[in-house]
Scaffold this active site. Structure first.
Site, PDB file in Angstrom:
ATOM      1  N   HIS A   1       0.860  -1.173   0.000  1.00 53.39           N
ATOM      2  CA  HIS A   1       0.000   0.000   0.000  1.00 53.39           C
ATOM      3  C   HIS A   1       0.897   1.224   0.000  1.00 53.39           C
ATOM      4  CE1 HIS A   1      -3.444   2.435   0.771  1.00 53.39           C
ATOM      5  NE2 HIS A   1      -2.971   2.865   1.927  1.00 53.39           N
TER       6      HIS A   1
ATOM      7  N   LYS B   1      -0.671  10.687   0.773  1.00 56.22           N
ATOM      8  CA  LYS B   1       0.274  10.104  -0.188  1.00 56.22           C
ATOM      9  C   LYS B   1      -0.070  10.524  -1.616  1.00 56.22           C
ATOM     10  CE  LYS B   1      -0.772   5.913   1.071  1.00 56.22           C
ATOM     11  NZ  LYS B   1      -1.604   6.120   2.254  1.00 56.22           N
TER      12      LYS B   1
ATOM     13  N   ASP C   1      -1.603   3.829  -4.665  1.00 50.20           N
ATOM     14  CA  ASP C   1      -2.366   2.988  -3.740  1.00 50.20           C
ATOM     15  C   ASP C   1      -1.943   1.531  -3.658  1.00 50.20           C
ATOM     16  OD1 ASP C   1      -3.878   4.433  -2.140  1.00 50.20           O
ATOM     17  OD2 ASP C   1      -5.813   3.857  -2.964  1.00 50.20           O
TER      18      ASP C   1
ATOM     19  N   ARG D   1      17.176  14.623  13.292  1.00 49.41           N
ATOM     20  CA  ARG D   1      17.488  16.025  13.090  1.00 49.41           C
ATOM     21  C   ARG D   1      18.768  16.202  12.281  1.00 49.41           C
ATOM     22  NH1 ARG D   1      14.427  19.130  16.760  1.00 49.41           N
ATOM     23  NH2 ARG D   1      15.253  20.887  15.587  1.00 49.41           N
TER      24      ARG D   1
END
Lengths: 86, 311
Positions: B139, B160, B178, B244
């Site tokens: 998916h 998405k 998808d 980070r």
């Protein structure tokens, strides 16, 4: 994980509109839900996924879910496909 | 899931003539390896790989014709085992009579091709490798960004498809939305493509299904693409620590192949398409040999050791 295999009774199969309803229903649950047909397995919350399976009338699919409301989800979705018409 | 290919499919694909054993055309090939029996013809059967397609070329057939009839029948019978999927005679030669009889009894097809053994072997191996490659469906959305195949995953409704749409608008290419079918073409090499029915389609909430190829043109889509990295979108969680620095590389396992994984938190005001685009560019840069985070860390280390150099 809850899993149930069922036969699709919908006269038109999981045609565009029934597929949309199916996906809408699936999206009401928080569980991860999958639909498998043959060797393909897709996310039940995605309309494109469901449509790519091309589930016809009489096809055997298995619906599985994992999460807090898994049982209700599988129950509700099996109910949709086992009807003849929506 | 074990893939398999029937002998009939191979015969159709390469236009092979069927000389015997038509009833056995539904026999299955389970490995992409082929075999040229050699030692077996000389009588050594301890390690006979029967499950492979058996190729009989000029060398083998000439050797067989030099054997006495009794031995020939005995050895050819041994080649026709329960698992043998089929035989393939190359260079348009005639199969030995004994083989036709023995294979016929056990319903093992004998195929024939006009090409040489080596040429046919490499073509058949390639075909079988492709057909027998392990596959899975995921998916997510697969987009080609500056030549880097990026698989964007994340739970339903995270954005998405919207990100993919924005990327297409920026000139990148959509591969699948998808449902992405992934095939392990070779070791550490995953190729993704869209299921036939939903190729070039994108579903955007509120708009419905749109066809990217007719809307944006042929340059906006691709049929398949190697997957080089996975970007996972997830809802921003206050107490989770996000990367980070970019010094460490997370990885995700898809059919035995480990692929770099980036987790990107989604929050209103963050332009996901740009972040994904830059992630792909940064990935390219790293592959080309420049790692911004590492270079910075090295520089910092140096300045901590010799503070004066940097004055």
């Amino acid at each position: 994980m809850v899993e149930k295999t069922t036969t699709v009774n919908l006269k038109t199969g999981l045609h565009a509109r029934p597929a949309a309803l199916f996906v809408q229903k699936a999206n009401q649950f928080s569980s991860e839900i999958f639909v498998a047909k043959g060797d393909k397995k897709v996310n039940a919350k995605s309309i494109m996924g469901i449509m790519s399976l091309a589930v016809a009338n009489g096809a055997e699919i298995s619906i599985s879910a994992e999460g807090s409301d898994a049982e209700d989800a599988v129950e509700a979705l099996v109910e949709i496909v086992s009807k003849e018409e929506l | 899931m074990a893939n398999m290919v029937t002998v009939r499919e191979v015969a159709d694909q390469f236009d092979l003539e069927i000389l015997a054993g038509e009833k056995g055309l539904s026999r299955e090939l389970i490995t992409s390896d082929l075999y040229r029996p050699g030692m077996e013809l000389a009588g050594f059967f301890t390690y006979y790989p029967a499950e492979r397609m058996q190729m009989l070329g000029r060398t083998e057939l000439t050797f067989i014709s030099g054997l006495t009839e009794k031995i020939r029948r005995e050895r050819l019978r041994f080649l026709c085992s329960e698992e043998t999927p089929c035989f393939c005679i190359t260079r348009g030669q005639e199969p030995p009579e004994e083989l036709v009889e023995e294979a016929g009894k056990r319903q093992i097809p004998i195929l024939r091709s006009g090409t040489s053994t080596t040429r046919l072997s490499s073509k058949v191996t390639n075909y079988l490798e492709k057909r027998l490659a392990p596959t899975t469906t995921m998916h997510g959305v697969l987009v080609d960004i500056y030549g880097v195949g990026v698989l964007i995953t994340g739970s339903s409704g995270i954005g998405k498809s919207e990100t993919a749409l924005e990327l297409v608008k920026r000139g990148h290419r959509l591969v699948a939305d998808d449902a992405v079918e992934i095939r392990q073409a070779e070791e550490n090499y995953l190729v993704g493509h869209a299921p036939e029915l939903i190729r070039y389609l994108l579903e955007i909430r509120g708009l419905g299904i749109i066809n990217v190829m007719t809307l944006f043109g042929a340059g906006a889509v691709r049929d398949y693409k190697r997957i080089s990295m996975v970007i996972q979108l997830e809802a921003w969680q206050e107490n989770r620590q996000y990367d980070r620095l970019g010094l460490e590389e997370d990885r995700i396992e898809i059919i035995n192949t480990s692929i770099p994984l980036l987790t990107i938190p989604v929050r209103p005001g963050r332009n996901l398409a740009v972040i994904v685009e830059v992630a792909a560019m940064n990935f390219r840069l790293k592959r080309m040999g420049y790692h911004a985070a590492q270079t910075f860390a090295q520089k910092l280390n140096q300045s901590l050791e010799d503070p004066e150099d940097f004055d």
